[in-house]
Design a protein around this motif. Structure first.
Motif, PDB file in Angstrom:
ATOM      1  N   LEU A   1       0.830  -1.208   0.000  1.00 53.89           N
ATOM      2  CA  LEU A   1       0.000   0.000   0.000  1.00 53.89           C
ATOM      3  C   LEU A   1       0.864   1.257   0.000  1.00 53.89           C
ATOM      4  N   ILE A   2       1.915   1.246   0.822  1.00 53.15           N
ATOM      5  CA  ILE A   2       2.809   2.399   0.869  1.00 53.15           C
ATOM      6  C   ILE A   2       3.485   2.604  -0.480  1.00 53.15           C
ATOM      7  N   SER A   3       3.975   1.521  -1.073  1.00 51.49           N
ATOM      8  CA  SER A   3       4.636   1.613  -2.379  1.00 51.49           C
ATOM      9  C   SER A   3       3.667   2.091  -3.449  1.00 51.49           C
ATOM     10  N   THR A   4       2.440   1.595  -3.418  1.00 49.53           N
ATOM     11  CA  THR A   4       1.431   2.008  -4.395  1.00 49.53           C
ATOM     12  C   THR A   4       1.101   3.480  -4.249  1.00 49.53           C
ATOM     13  N   LEU A   5       0.972   3.945  -3.008  1.00 48.72           N
ATOM     14  CA  LEU A   5       0.674   5.359  -2.763  1.00 48.72           C
ATOM     15  C   LEU A   5       1.809   6.248  -3.255  1.00 48.72           C
ATOM     16  N   ILE A   6       3.051   5.860  -2.969  1.00 45.75           N
ATOM     17  CA  ILE A   6       4.207   6.643  -3.422  1.00 45.75           C
ATOM     18  C   ILE A   6       4.252   6.670  -4.949  1.00 45.75           C
ATOM     19  N   CYS A   7       4.003   5.524  -5.569  1.00 44.63           N
ATOM     20  CA  CYS A   7       3.999   5.471  -7.037  1.00 44.63           C
ATOM     21  C   CYS A   7       2.943   6.403  -7.610  1.00 44.63           C
ATOM     22  N   PHE A   8       1.770   6.439  -6.984  1.00 48.19           N
ATOM     23  CA  PHE A   8       0.704   7.311  -7.473  1.00 48.19           C
ATOM     24  C   PHE A   8       1.084   8.784  -7.317  1.00 48.19           C
ATOM     25  N   LEU A   9       1.627   9.143  -6.157  1.00 48.42           N
ATOM     26  CA  LEU A   9       1.996  10.540  -5.908  1.00 48.42           C
ATOM     27  C   LEU A   9       3.110  10.999  -6.849  1.00 48.42           C
ATOM     28  N   LEU A  10       3.975  10.083  -7.252  1.00 50.78           N
ATOM     29  CA  LEU A  10       5.031  10.428  -8.203  1.00 50.78           C
ATOM     30  C   LEU A  10       4.522  10.416  -9.641  1.00 50.78           C
ATOM     31  N   SER A  11       3.616   9.498  -9.935  1.00 47.24           N
ATOM     32  CA  SER A  11       3.184   9.292 -11.320  1.00 47.24           C
ATOM     33  C   SER A  11       2.246  10.386 -11.816  1.00 47.24           C
ATOM     34  N   LEU A  12       1.343  10.859 -10.964  1.00 40.96           N
ATOM     35  CA  LEU A  12       0.352  11.842 -11.415  1.00 40.96           C
ATOM     36  C   LEU A  12       1.010  13.124 -11.927  1.00 40.96           C
ATOM     37  N   PRO A  13       1.861  13.789 -11.132  1.00 38.71           N
ATOM     38  CA  PRO A  13       2.499  14.998 -11.680  1.00 38.71           C
ATOM     39  C   PRO A  13       3.430  14.701 -12.849  1.00 38.71           C
TER      40      PRO A  13
ATOM     41  N   TYR B   1      10.823   1.700  -7.404  1.00 35.04           N
ATOM     42  CA  TYR B   1      11.685   1.786  -8.586  1.00 35.04           C
ATOM     43  C   TYR B   1      11.245   0.810  -9.676  1.00 35.04           C
ATOM     44  N   ASN B   2      10.917  -0.423  -9.293  1.00 28.68           N
ATOM     45  CA  ASN B   2      10.597  -1.444 -10.281  1.00 28.68           C
ATOM     46  C   ASN B   2       9.187  -1.320 -10.844  1.00 28.68           C
ATOM     47  N   TYR B   3       8.257  -0.806 -10.043  1.00 27.74           N
ATOM     48  CA  TYR B   3       6.856  -0.804 -10.465  1.00 27.74           C
ATOM     49  C   TYR B   3       6.318   0.574 -10.833  1.00 27.74           C
ATOM     50  N   LEU B   4       7.117   1.617 -10.695  1.00 23.64           N
ATOM     51  CA  LEU B   4       6.654   2.961 -11.033  1.00 23.64           C
ATOM     52  C   LEU B   4       6.150   3.075 -12.478  1.00 23.64           C
ATOM     53  N   PRO B   5       6.827   2.502 -13.473  1.00 17.81           N
ATOM     54  CA  PRO B   5       6.306   2.615 -14.848  1.00 17.81           C
ATOM     55  C   PRO B   5       4.907   2.048 -15.008  1.00 17.81           C
ATOM     56  N   PHE B   6       4.558   1.037 -14.211  1.00 23.89           N
ATOM     57  CA  PHE B   6       3.236   0.437 -14.317  1.00 23.89           C
ATOM     58  C   PHE B   6       2.144   1.364 -13.786  1.00 23.89           C
ATOM     59  N   MET B   7       2.533   2.399 -13.075  1.00 18.32           N
ATOM     60  CA  MET B   7       1.574   3.410 -12.628  1.00 18.32           C
ATOM     61  C   MET B   7       1.567   4.598 -13.583  1.00 18.32           C
ATOM     62  N   VAL B   8       2.727   4.999 -14.054  1.00 17.43           N
ATOM     63  CA  VAL B   8       2.820   6.186 -14.912  1.00 17.43           C
ATOM     64  C   VAL B   8       2.109   5.966 -16.239  1.00 17.43           C
ATOM     65  N   LEU B   9       2.341   4.839 -16.880  1.00 14.00           N
ATOM     66  CA  LEU B   9       1.834   4.629 -18.234  1.00 14.00           C
ATOM     67  C   LEU B   9       0.307   4.591 -18.315  1.00 14.00           C
ATOM     68  N   PRO B  10      -0.399   3.877 -17.433  1.00 16.54           N
ATOM     69  CA  PRO B  10      -1.872   3.935 -17.513  1.00 16.54           C
ATOM     70  C   PRO B  10      -2.430   5.330 -17.243  1.00 16.54           C
ATOM     71  N   ILE B  11      -1.834   6.059 -16.284  1.00 18.85           N
ATOM     72  CA  ILE B  11      -2.313   7.411 -15.995  1.00 18.85           C
ATOM     73  C   ILE B  11      -2.045   8.330 -17.183  1.00 18.85           C
ATOM     74  N   TYR B  12      -0.867   8.224 -17.761  1.00 15.67           N
ATOM     75  CA  TYR B  12      -0.541   9.036 -18.937  1.00 15.67           C
ATOM     76  C   TYR B  12      -1.466   8.696 -20.099  1.00 15.67           C
ATOM     77  N   ASN B  13      -1.744   7.413 -20.279  1.00 12.48           N
ATOM     78  CA  ASN B  13      -2.626   6.990 -21.359  1.00 12.48           C
ATOM     79  C   ASN B  13      -4.029   7.574 -21.202  1.00 12.48           C
ATOM     80  N   SER B  14      -4.508   7.679 -19.966  1.00 16.63           N
ATOM     81  CA  SER B  14      -5.815   8.282 -19.715  1.00 16.63           C
ATOM     82  C   SER B  14      -5.766   9.796 -19.891  1.00 16.63           C
TER      83      SER B  14
END
Length: 275
Positions: free
Chosen positions: A66-78, A150-163
């Protein structure tokens, strides 16, 4: 009709592949998870998730995921918003650079972080060079979270960017003309429009983070055991397939639950369409 039959036949190799490498292994896991060494049906190994050791490992896995997912989201959105604001050619190049590390083996990327974080690693060497005390970075929960992000950040950035790229710029311009500030635009326009991508990204980060054992093995050492580590140990070290399969079934239920959530909020697959 003939053409339709020809198209269906093209799916046969995929169906065979799925049957051999997905369905059959799942059936084997279910057999071991719901039977004892005499072959009798039992729920003992599934219920063992409630034991103190397993329950603690499961809760720790959920917590770090959950912590990793939250950090990935906070980094990926901006980051996704910045990439979207660039010119099309530039944004495509940045996306390429961003996913370039994914071409490297997952294990090698994690070992690289092990070399960076260990007591005699690069980060502590730099700290000593500037006169600062070294830090105990390896074999901690923070190191595991860092490896997951580090390993899973792209999996958050790409779907958000695609939307994001599917939302017309005219929508944001109209909101600005009506007097909306950046927070109102973010809360009332951006987030609702890209919600399917967010849900897709959360699922694609949370699920592998929840089930990982390589990252926790390398960056957490023997001090921190996640549920994935315990399952891996049951299959390899203890050679107890029944216990490992029982715990795996519990994780499969959690994964299926996550996929059900994603399919509910991302019915058209918009968030994952970039793949």
């Amino acid at each position: 009709m003939t053409e339709s039959r020809g198209v269906k036949r093209l799916s046969y190799p995929y169906i065979v592949w799925m049957a051999i490498f997905v369905i059959v292994p799942l059936l084997i896991v279910c057999y071991y998870g719901f039977s004892d060494r005499e072959g009798n049906f039992t729920l003992e190994y599934v219920k063992s998730i409630a034991s103190p050791v397993h329950w603690k490992a499961l809760l720790l896995s959920v917590k770090l995921s959950l912590i990793s997912t939250l950090i990935c989201f906070l980094l990926s959105l901006p980051l996704a918003m910045v990439i979207r604001s660039l010119r099309l050619n530039s944004s495509g190049f940045i996306i390429f650079i961003f996913i370039l590390p994914m071409w490297m083996n997952f294990l090698l990327r994690t070992i690289a972080w092990q070399s960076l974080l260990e007591k005699t690693g690069i980060l502590n060497t730099i700290l000593h060079a500037v006169g600062l005390p070294g830090q105990s970075l390896i074999n901690t929960e923070g190191a595991i979270i860092l490896g997951m992000v580090y390993n899973y950040l792209p999996f958050m950035v790409l779907p958000i960017y695609n939307s994001l790229i599917k939302v017309s710029q005219d929508t944001f311009d109209a909101a600005k003309d009506l007097g909306a500030n950046w927070f109102q635009i973010l809360w009332h326009i951006t987030l609702p429009q890209i919600f399917p991508g967010i849900v897709s990204g959360i699922t694609m980060v949370f699920v592998p983070a929840m089930t990982t054992f390589v990252i926790s093995n390398l960056l957490g050492g023997a001090k921190i055991n996640l549920i994935g580590n315990i399952i891996e140990q049951e299959f390899t070290t203890a050679n107890n397939w029944y216990q490992g399969a029982g715990l795996s079934i519990v994780l499969m239920v959690l994964v299926l639950g996550s996929m059900a959530v994603m399919s509910r909020y991302d019915k058209d697959g918009e968030g994952a369409a970039i793949w």
